[in-house]
Scaffold this active site. Sequence first.
Site, PDB file in Angstrom:
ATOM      1  N   CYS A  36       1.027  -1.069  -0.142  1.00  0.00           N
ATOM      2  CA  CYS A  36      -0.046   0.067  -0.045  1.00  0.00           C
ATOM      3  C   CYS A  36       0.993   1.271  -0.024  1.00  0.00           C
ATOM      4  O   CYS A  36       1.739   1.151   0.918  1.00  0.00           O
ATOM      5  CB  CYS A  36      -0.951  -0.039   1.373  1.00  0.00           C
ATOM      6  N   GLY A  72      -5.511   1.267 -12.714  1.00  0.00           N
ATOM      7  CA  GLY A  72      -6.119   1.492 -14.054  1.00  0.00           C
ATOM      8  C   GLY A  72      -5.204   1.498 -15.314  1.00  0.00           C
ATOM      9  O   GLY A  72      -3.954   1.222 -15.177  1.00  0.00           O
ATOM     10  N   LYS A 112       2.153  -9.263  -2.068  1.00  0.00           N
ATOM     11  CA  LYS A 112       1.919  -8.351  -3.191  1.00  0.00           C
ATOM     12  C   LYS A 112       2.911  -7.035  -3.221  1.00  0.00           C
ATOM     13  O   LYS A 112       3.011  -6.579  -2.080  1.00  0.00           O
ATOM     14  CB  LYS A 112       0.378  -7.562  -2.792  1.00  0.00           C
ATOM     15  N   ASN A 158       1.195  -3.572  -7.122  1.00  0.00           N
ATOM     16  CA  ASN A 158       0.052  -2.640  -6.237  1.00  0.00           C
ATOM     17  C   ASN A 158      -0.057  -1.373  -7.173  1.00  0.00           C
ATOM     18  O   ASN A 158       0.689  -1.263  -8.158  1.00  0.00           O
ATOM     19  CB  ASN A 158       0.426  -2.694  -5.137  1.00  0.00           C
ATOM     20  N   SER A 197      -9.779  -2.132 -11.218  1.00  0.00           N
ATOM     21  CA  SER A 197     -10.529  -0.909 -11.502  1.00  0.00           C
ATOM     22  C   SER A 197     -11.475  -1.233 -12.596  1.00  0.00           C
ATOM     23  O   SER A 197     -12.384  -0.504 -12.765  1.00  0.00           O
ATOM     24  CB  SER A 197      -9.250   0.242 -12.198  1.00  0.00           C
ATOM     25  N   GLY A 208      -2.729  -4.958 -12.659  1.00  0.00           N
ATOM     26  CA  GLY A 208      -2.498  -3.433 -12.840  1.00  0.00           C
ATOM     27  C   GLY A 208      -3.026  -3.109 -14.303  1.00  0.00           C
ATOM     28  O   GLY A 208      -2.287  -3.599 -15.283  1.00  0.00           O
TER      29      GLY A 208
HETATM   30  C1  DHB Z   1      -5.252   1.298  -0.184  1.00  0.00           C
HETATM   31  C2  DHB Z   1      -4.544   0.284  -0.265  1.00  0.00           C
HETATM   32  C3  DHB Z   1      -3.478  -0.088  -1.041  1.00  0.00           C
HETATM   33  O1  DHB Z   1      -2.971  -1.156  -0.845  1.00  0.00           O
HETATM   34  C4  DHB Z   1      -3.645   0.510  -2.199  1.00  0.00           C
HETATM   35  O2  DHB Z   1      -2.889   0.034  -3.113  1.00  0.00           O
HETATM   36  C5  DHB Z   1      -4.580   1.431  -2.436  1.00  0.00           C
HETATM   37  C6  DHB Z   1      -5.350   2.102  -1.670  1.00  0.00           C
HETATM   38  C7  DHB Z   1      -6.144   1.922   0.802  1.00  0.00           C
HETATM   39  O3  DHB Z   1      -7.180   1.330   1.655  1.00  0.00           O
HETATM   40  O4  DHB Z   1      -5.903   3.152   1.306  1.00  0.00           O
END
Ligand code: DHB
Length: 299
Positions: A125, A212, A160, A187, A261, A238
Amino acid sequence: MLVTSVGKLRLERPGMVASGIMDETGPSMVRMLRSGAGAVVTKSIGSEPNPGHPNPTFTELKGGYINAMGLPNPGIELFGKEMEVASKSGNIVGSIYGSSPEEFSMLAGKMEEYGAVGVELNLSCPHASGYGMELGTDPAVIRSIVSAVKSAVSIPVWTKLTPNTHMIKDLAIAVYEAGGDAVVAINTVKAMVISPQFGKPILSNKFGGLSGPAIRSIGVRAVFDIRTAVDIPIIGVGGISDWKDAAQYIMAGACAFQIGSAVGTKGIDVFETVHSELERFMKDYGYGSIKDMVGVAHE
Ligand code: DHB
């Protein structure tokens, strides 16, 4: 013809729902399985309930979406109720996030208990302090988390990876060295949108993750790179919205793929369409199985 294997996990269909889309409740996950997804990866779940960031958390732009939801989720205890509904209907992979090997191991153990067929470690993330890519850009941290989770559960452990690095190959090698069962690439890409009228970033978190079509060629390149570095199953994700996108990832080296997406832009029928058109392509071009197509762009 579409059957594939991610390590020991056999999937009737190679396309699964990516984490974060229609995957936070039991009924929405059942709906996605019925719409033709080979598996559903859950929204990333943590130890405690988390409200996420205040709005705005999401906006659309040319070529994709940018979001910083802030990992909103009900916490692992309450999520058991959703898993009870969903895991009876098909393959559910539990996505989890934590800040230490112990926390990841506890969460993975719960997902296993709830009937998940695998876990996906969110080490990518792009905007969570103390979580995600802050941990997942260091090969030593990846090794310690993956090996702890591997000792804690017997279901497959996927990791990931983030594209926000110059060393994604090293991250994949770290997963392999720690005994990880697969890598998921990629990611979202760390990004920002500014409103000229307001003179400030649109998202409350300022920056977020871009997903996207805009990131597809970054993902295909990442899968290709990983394939050259290490022999581990790769799941491509992706910017996939049609059979050509899926075929690119498979030819780069992925044995399965995820769609996120495009569920928003094309609707839940996207799984039926991508799978049937991919099958048509395979027949027309003489590929007898997904396995025959994996990595052909390297030959
Ligand atoms: C969030 C988490 C993710 O792993 C990502 O790629 C985008 C957003 C989230 O919950 O903020």
